[in-house]
Every structure is written in C-alpha cells, then in structure tokens.
Design a protein around this motif. Sequence first.
Motif, mmCIF file in Angstrom:
data_model
loop_
_atom_site.group_PDB
_atom_site.id
_atom_site.type_symbol
_atom_site.label_atom_id
_atom_site.label_comp_id
_atom_site.label_asym_id
_atom_site.label_seq_id
_atom_site.Cartn_x
_atom_site.Cartn_y
_atom_site.Cartn_z
ATOM 1 N N ASP A 1 0.951 -1.235 0.093
ATOM 2 C CA ASP A 1 0.032 0.227 0.010
ATOM 3 C C ASP A 1 0.775 1.128 -0.053
ATOM 4 O OD1 ASP A 1 -1.806 -2.105 0.066
ATOM 5 O OD2 ASP A 1 -2.699 -1.495 2.244
ATOM 6 N N GLY A 2 0.802 1.900 -1.092
ATOM 7 C CA GLY A 2 1.641 3.233 -1.155
ATOM 8 C C GLY A 2 3.122 3.146 -1.974
ATOM 9 N N SER A 3 3.208 1.781 -2.405
ATOM 10 C CA SER A 3 4.266 1.414 -3.440
ATOM 11 C C SER A 3 3.753 1.609 -4.630
ATOM 12 C CB SER A 3 4.757 -0.028 -3.032
ATOM 13 O OG SER A 3 3.846 -1.076 -3.561
ATOM 14 N N VAL A 4 4.562 1.538 -5.713
ATOM 15 C CA VAL A 4 4.313 2.095 -7.208
ATOM 16 C C VAL A 4 4.602 0.975 -8.255
ATOM 17 C CG1 VAL A 4 4.442 4.565 -6.380
ATOM 18 C CG2 VAL A 4 6.369 3.537 -7.253
ATOM 19 N N PHE A 5 4.177 1.058 -9.300
ATOM 20 C CA PHE A 5 4.753 0.703 -10.453
ATOM 21 C C PHE A 5 5.894 1.509 -10.926
ATOM 22 C CE2 PHE A 5 0.695 -1.467 -10.468
ATOM 23 C CZ PHE A 5 1.158 -2.763 -10.572
ATOM 24 N N HIS A 6 7.196 0.982 -10.446
ATOM 25 C CA HIS A 6 8.404 1.770 -10.708
ATOM 26 C C HIS A 6 9.024 1.598 -11.957
ATOM 27 C CE1 HIS A 6 9.567 -1.900 -8.623
ATOM 28 N NE2 HIS A 6 10.613 -1.808 -9.312
ATOM 29 N N ARG A 7 8.693 0.541 -12.781
ATOM 30 C CA ARG A 7 9.507 0.139 -13.892
ATOM 31 C C ARG A 7 8.477 -0.216 -14.911
ATOM 32 N NH1 ARG A 7 12.290 -4.689 -15.850
ATOM 33 N NH2 ARG A 7 13.738 -3.876 -17.360
ATOM 34 N N VAL A 8 8.562 0.504 -15.910
ATOM 35 C CA VAL A 8 7.436 0.239 -17.284
ATOM 36 C C VAL A 8 8.213 0.260 -18.281
ATOM 37 C CG1 VAL A 8 5.520 0.963 -18.592
ATOM 38 C CG2 VAL A 8 5.457 1.229 -16.089
ATOM 39 N N VAL A 9 8.090 -1.103 -18.965
ATOM 40 C CA VAL A 9 8.882 -1.203 -20.514
ATOM 41 C C VAL A 9 8.012 -1.439 -21.419
ATOM 42 C CG1 VAL A 9 10.722 -2.311 -21.552
ATOM 43 C CG2 VAL A 9 10.811 -2.178 -19.162
ATOM 44 N N LYS A 10 7.550 -0.631 -22.287
ATOM 45 C CA LYS A 10 6.676 -0.592 -23.383
ATOM 46 C C LYS A 10 6.763 -2.088 -23.973
ATOM 47 C CE LYS A 10 3.791 1.148 -26.071
ATOM 48 N NZ LYS A 10 2.302 1.510 -25.553
ATOM 49 N N ASP A 11 5.498 -2.932 -24.146
ATOM 50 C CA ASP A 11 5.373 -3.993 -24.804
ATOM 51 C C ASP A 11 5.902 -5.294 -24.261
ATOM 52 O OD1 ASP A 11 3.419 -2.909 -26.358
ATOM 53 O OD2 ASP A 11 5.227 -2.245 -27.868
ATOM 54 N N PHE A 12 6.559 -5.166 -23.049
ATOM 55 C CA PHE A 12 7.270 -6.057 -22.524
ATOM 56 C C PHE A 12 6.974 -6.381 -20.896
ATOM 57 C CE2 PHE A 12 11.601 -7.079 -20.011
ATOM 58 C CZ PHE A 12 11.454 -8.541 -20.324
ATOM 59 N N VAL A 13 6.926 -5.537 -19.934
ATOM 60 C CA VAL A 13 6.633 -5.777 -18.519
ATOM 61 C C VAL A 13 6.131 -4.636 -17.658
ATOM 62 C CG1 VAL A 13 7.945 -7.825 -18.347
ATOM 63 C CG2 VAL A 13 8.874 -5.526 -17.535
ATOM 64 N N ILE A 14 5.404 -4.862 -16.869
ATOM 65 C CA ILE A 14 5.199 -3.694 -15.807
ATOM 66 C C ILE A 14 5.757 -4.152 -14.337
ATOM 67 C CG2 ILE A 14 3.361 -2.230 -16.820
ATOM 68 C CD1 ILE A 14 1.559 -3.488 -14.783
ATOM 69 N N GLN A 15 6.550 -3.204 -13.803
ATOM 70 C CA GLN A 15 7.063 -3.786 -12.382
ATOM 71 C C GLN A 15 6.723 -3.026 -11.084
ATOM 72 O OE1 GLN A 15 10.989 -5.150 -12.756
ATOM 73 N NE2 GLN A 15 11.796 -4.994 -10.886
ATOM 74 N N GLY A 16 6.223 -3.695 -10.181
ATOM 75 C CA GLY A 16 5.860 -2.918 -9.110
ATOM 76 C C GLY A 16 6.331 -3.594 -7.553
ATOM 77 N N GLY A 17 6.058 -2.596 -6.682
ATOM 78 C CA GLY A 17 6.524 -3.030 -5.409
ATOM 79 C C GLY A 17 7.576 -2.170 -4.787
ATOM 80 N N ASN A 18 7.922 -1.125 -5.528
ATOM 81 C CA ASN A 18 9.257 -0.622 -5.012
ATOM 82 C C ASN A 18 8.609 1.277 -4.867
ATOM 83 O OD1 ASN A 18 11.752 0.478 -3.995
ATOM 84 N ND2 ASN A 18 12.695 -0.590 -5.919
#
Length: 233
Positions: free
Chosen positions: A106-123
């Motif tokens: 709660d309050g963490s973000v999707f901190h890495r977004v690579v187009k047409d590959f992945v979205i990464q969250g928790g940081n």
Amino acid sequence: MKQYICWGLLLLLISCTDSPKKQKSNTVVKTEKQETESVKEEAKDTVVETLTTETAIPFLYEYEKKNKERFVRIITDYGNIDIELFKETPYHRANFIFLTKQHYFDGSVFHRVVKDFVIQGGNSESWEISRKRGKIGAYLLPPDTKKGFKHHRGIVSMPSSDIDNPHKYASPYEFFIVVQKPGAYHLDGNYTAFGKVIAGMDVVDKINSVETEGTDNWPKKDIKMKVIILNKQ
C-alpha cells in the motif's frame, strides 16, 4: 501562574503524542466500500523478528500452512488488476500474501514500465516504504522455476535481486507482470512465475502505455497501488 503554565505544557505534550495515531495513509485510490463484498477482512500479522534469507523459508513454510489465500486485487488509479497466485509455488505465494497482510504494497508504485514487455511494481522512493522493508527484514527467496509455468502474457513473476546474484535469488518485495504477446519466454527458467492476471489485463496495458523517463523506465507520474485479498476459493 506557574501551575497554569505547567498544565498548558502537559496538554501540549499529550496532544503532540497523540497526533501520529490519528494520521492515516492517503494511498487508497478507491473507496473500500466498493470492495467490501468481495474482500475478506484479515487481521494484520505480527512479525516477531525481522526476516533474513536464512530465516525466510522456515518462516514461510509455517506461514503457508495457515494462510491459504490465493486471490488478490491490485487497486490503482487506472483500475483494478485481479491476480490468482499459484499453489504450486508455495513460498512465493505465501510471501505475497504475507506482505499484503502487512500492508507493505500500500503506497508502493509501479516503478518500472517497459513498453510491450513488462510492468514492475512493489518499490518506491518514499521513506514510508523503506521503513516497512526495514521492519519486515532484508531477505531473498530462492527461485522455484521447475513447476512448468511459462512467462505467458499476464503472468506474474518475481525479479532477481540487484545484488551480485548468480543463483537468481528473488527480490521478495517486487513483482512484474508480463505484457509482451504472446509471452516473454526468454525469462523461463530464470524467474519464478507465481501467479497470473485473471481480470484487468486492460489496466495492465494502460499502465504499460504511460510515459517514462531515465534508463530505469520510471513512470513520470507515480502509479500508486493498494493490494487487498479477495474472498475467493
């Protein structure tokens, strides 16, 4: 006069002491009334000792026996993402449920977004998320890549730690969702797929389309999340 001053100072100290208890997080991006019917209320777990890489697996082994939940919802400003966690990857499933019950995400973000590959969250860059990590512990999880799960589109997987890590031990506080079509199969065998999106893949695609900056692909605007457990079997 001195007596009045003393009482005034005492009241001021009491009010200052109580004020932090009244502060509430503003990270909820949807009213919880909308989730009440589908959400199972859970008491927050208590961690007696901070976890380490050596103690994490014994802890999760016992935790997994009593906490069998497998369905979670990620709530964002872009919509909800519902995820089913695989029972075949018990430690990674239990870890995600544990962190959810600790309200870590709660309050963490999707901190890495690579187009047409992945979205990464928790940081997050926030002090609050760092404080939560410090309280829970610094630990890594061993990979569990031999259960036959491939990195299809919509798979939820756990990235490796940034440290020197030849055995691909995973960073337990982070996760990524595969966006690539039909999948990112070059990740198979290197990262532990421990769940899949069962609703809200359109939300994943919306997040994957946001503008990013820097070599880390950090979204220009924070995409905060709140994670809850769904009352589903």
